[in-house]
Enzyme design. Sequence first.
Site, PDB file in Angstrom:
ATOM      1  N   HIS A   1       0.817  -1.210   0.000  1.00  0.00           N
ATOM      2  CA  HIS A   1       0.000   0.000   0.000  1.00  0.00           C
ATOM      3  C   HIS A   1       0.853   1.262   0.000  1.00  0.00           C
ATOM      4  CE1 HIS A   1       0.782   0.755   4.293  1.00  0.00           C
ATOM      5  NE2 HIS A   1       0.540  -0.517   4.538  1.00  0.00           N
TER       6      HIS A   1
ATOM      7  N   CYS B   1       3.047  -5.095   6.553  1.00  0.00           N
ATOM      8  CA  CYS B   1       2.660  -4.664   5.211  1.00  0.00           C
ATOM      9  C   CYS B   1       3.862  -4.046   4.493  1.00  0.00           C
ATOM     10  CB  CYS B   1       1.520  -3.653   5.281  1.00  0.00           C
ATOM     11  SG  CYS B   1      -0.065  -4.394   5.706  1.00  0.00           S
TER      12      CYS B   1
END
Lengths: 109, 226
Positions: free
Chosen positions: B176, B192
């Site tokens: 992301h 992440c």
Amino acid sequence: MNMIVSRKFTALLAAGLGLSVVAGCNTSSSNQTPSAGAVRSSGETAPTDLQLLCAAKTAEELKVTGGNVLPVSSMPSGESAYQVNLTFDGGQAVCIIDETGTVQSISPA
Amino acid sequence: MIKLPSAFRTLLGWLPALAVLVFAGMALAQSFQTQIYDPTTRKWVDYTPRAAAKFYNRHGQSPEEFRRQVVPFRTAEKPGTIIIDGDRHFLYLVQPNFQAIRYGIGVGRDGFGWAGIVKIGRMQEWPTWTPPPEMIARDPESAKWANGMPGGPDNPLGARAMYLYVGNKDSIYRIHGTNQPWTIGLNISSGCIRLNNEDVSDLYSRVEVGAKVIVLMQGAALYKGV
């Protein structure tokens, strides 16, 4: 008197030559000085693409079902090669690959 | 036969995945850190969050190594495959002719790194961020977003998100963007993979759902898929 001046001149010349040699070394080494803002990793692993080449070759050689072979660690092996440790469903293997991308060996672990 | 509540059955179903995550958290044997060359002291120094913020404030961007660039990349993986080298903080998108687009990334901090072979299961522009319960427990400030923080420039997921799946199951990990662009090059996330918003938008425009994602991180425990 002339002898003293001559000795001083010789000493200065030698010192100057010495400095120029040192400066020459510094100039030479400055070519290897990293640029401001250069970054690196604190550890040394095999280049990413070489790790994946080892994984692909291992999948092919050992006929790994699905072809999913994952590099889990790597390290230099000799002067111009790397050892890549691999895992896959049902086993592990060790691959040696040189910097040109030629796989030298694959050994099931 | 005892009938278990549905929530409990769901939890049981997730136990293997949770076990892997816990193991991943404990097994990061060797954490690599980015170092940056300091021309003043002529020494390599750790690229800490403080050093990264200082560099970003001074230069308005991350160090050149972490900026998007095309690099040679010898691989048998097909174009469109994403390869993440967590140790070096690079994400590669494989291109034809033995090339790749390389992006700088931030990855999981100590105890949150992982490795595995997954795929992109879903993609979203300006995604909603919903902090998981354990994050709310650590940071009560995040509780106000327990029902989801709308997408936008202040959203921690940034401009784009690519949700990583194992088979048809969400791994809970994502690639992301970020509202903290100076964190590229750091071990800082909860697992992440983050890029700056410009880079994640570029990547998003080039990949498709189903793309293979290979995550390398030395010493980290394996996620599923291998």
